[in-house]
Scaffold this motif. Structure first.
Motif, PDB file in Angstrom:
ATOM      1  N   GLN A  65      -0.502   1.855  -0.480  1.00  0.00           N
ATOM      2  CA  GLN A  65       0.405   1.994   0.657  1.00  0.00           C
ATOM      3  C   GLN A  65       1.014   3.390   0.685  1.00  0.00           C
ATOM      4  O   GLN A  65       1.152   3.981   1.748  1.00  0.00           O
ATOM      5  N   GLU A  99       0.707  -1.168  -3.887  1.00  0.00           N
ATOM      6  CA  GLU A  99       1.817  -0.251  -3.605  1.00  0.00           C
ATOM      7  C   GLU A  99       1.330   1.200  -3.594  1.00  0.00           C
ATOM      8  O   GLU A  99       1.715   1.976  -2.717  1.00  0.00           O
ATOM      9  N   LYS A 151       0.827  -3.444  -8.063  1.00  0.00           N
ATOM     10  CA  LYS A 151       1.040  -2.003  -8.248  1.00  0.00           C
ATOM     11  C   LYS A 151      -0.040  -1.200  -7.544  1.00  0.00           C
ATOM     12  O   LYS A 151       0.234  -0.162  -6.932  1.00  0.00           O
TER      13      LYS A 151
END
Length: 82
Positions: free
Chosen positions: A69, A66, A63
């Motif tokens: 990103q 992510e 997580k």
């Protein structure tokens, strides 16, 4: 403030397994020194961490990646605007 890396370094010779959760969070949220020292500590006790806890750490790590990103994508878009 600013002494977390030193604190983590000082934990190395001690029994810090009960603090693995906090150390894992520091690895994700800390600066360069804190994140690297946290990883070193976790690596040394990896064999002592229960599998279900490791699974939770992996989920949290994914997580976090992510979210990073998403931030990279946003900053890349901003960069293109300039």
């Amino acid at each position: 403030m600013g002494s977390r890396g030193t604190l983590l370094y000082a934990l190395e010779p001690l029994n810090y397994i009960d603090h693995a959760e906090v150390i894992h969070k520091m690895m994700l949220e800390g600066n360069f020194e804190v994140s690297r020292q946290s990883y070193i500590l976790l690596e040394k006790i990896n064999h002592m961490i229960p599998e279900d806890t490791k699974k939770a750490y992996k989920i949290r790590l994914k997580k976090h990646i992510e979210n990073m990103q998403d931030k990279i994508d946003f900053l890349s878009d901003v960069l293109e605007e300039f």
